[in-house]
Design an enzyme around this catalytic site. Sequence first.
Site, mmCIF file in Angstrom:
data_model
loop_
_atom_site.group_PDB
_atom_site.id
_atom_site.type_symbol
_atom_site.label_atom_id
_atom_site.label_comp_id
_atom_site.label_asym_id
_atom_site.label_seq_id
_atom_site.Cartn_x
_atom_site.Cartn_y
_atom_site.Cartn_z
ATOM 1 N N ARG A 234 1.191 -1.307 0.028
ATOM 2 C CA ARG A 234 0.063 -0.105 0.045
ATOM 3 C C ARG A 234 0.816 1.133 0.107
ATOM 4 N NH1 ARG A 234 -4.828 1.432 2.874
ATOM 5 N NH2 ARG A 234 -5.048 2.121 0.732
ATOM 6 N N HIS A 237 0.258 6.161 3.848
ATOM 7 C CA HIS A 237 -0.974 6.930 3.812
ATOM 8 C C HIS A 237 -1.501 7.283 5.340
ATOM 9 C CE1 HIS A 237 -2.173 2.743 3.797
ATOM 10 N NE2 HIS A 237 -2.804 2.907 4.890
HETATM 11 FE FE LIG Z 1 -3.512 1.367 6.309
#
Ligand SMILES: [Fe+2]
Length: 331
Positions: A234, A237
């Site tokens: 990912r 964030h």
């Molecule tokens: Fe996360």
Amino acid sequence: MSTPGEVKKAISNPFGPPKEPLPLPENDEILTKNALKVFDETPNPRHKFIFQNLVRHLHAFVKETDISTEEWMATIQFLTETGQKCTSIRQEFILLSDVLGVSALVDAINNPSVAGATETSVFGPFYTEDAHDVPFGESIASEGKGDYMLVKGRVLDVQGQPVPNATIETWETDGFGFYDTQYVNREVPDCRGRLQSDKDGYYQYRAIVPVSYPIPGDGPVGKMLELVHRHNNRPAHLHVMIEAPGYHKLITAVYPEGDPYVTSDTVFGVKKSLVVKLDILESDEEIKKYGFKHGPVKVLNQDFILLTEQQAAEARSKVTEANILKDTTFF
Ligand SMILES: [Fe+2]
């Protein structure tokens, strides 16, 4: 309960055969029609709609893939292992939903974009309810967890009016790419906190610069990604969830620009409007003023714009109407 030696007749549920007998299938099309028809007496129309759609799509999947018996058994084994990998703090089914893009799709349908409002992003499996209350300007991370980041802005409505006393939950990985829950010796929450916006909607806290991280790869979902040569990362964030009375709960995340995975998030969570630019605190004076021990300090200036419950419901109902019109042609 039967006593040893005594056998009681197996008990069926209270429902009888369908009003019309089902034709015994001479081919697989009749089989599919029968599998749909047995849901005809479902009292709740929504349940009927969902189950019949499920059967129709599953049967189409089996036919279109010409799936072998071995492949179907492997699928069942995979789903079994996915369930067995789940614990109170590990949710492998959410991961599966995430990497197939289903979580992002459910989020998109349930939270359609509304002009001027902050867009949503996937919730993910790492939220916990035990985050500490963090006073205005204080830190959600303990020392040594990563590079410093100041996060500040306002919580507003779409007219630009402040939303005071909004509850802001925020969580992120540490600089090593781990959430606190991934450490076996976790004693207290870290890199997460609960804050309030002030009377003018302002919020402010110290955090660390988020980093990209791999989702857990030691389960069946991880094995699946390896099988198909997909990375499991990912992009960096910061998760944010905001609640205020009368407003629709906002579950989102912001993604600092420049991350190598921002265009290939393994869970499809990134939206264009959620990619943000980090600034830098320039002077030692400012670094000290905001409570940091030293530089460098990155800065995320981010306003979050909430919808009222009514505005969110109106946007959602437009999607529902459009989908129902589309779906009635299926039967
Ligand atoms: Fe996360």
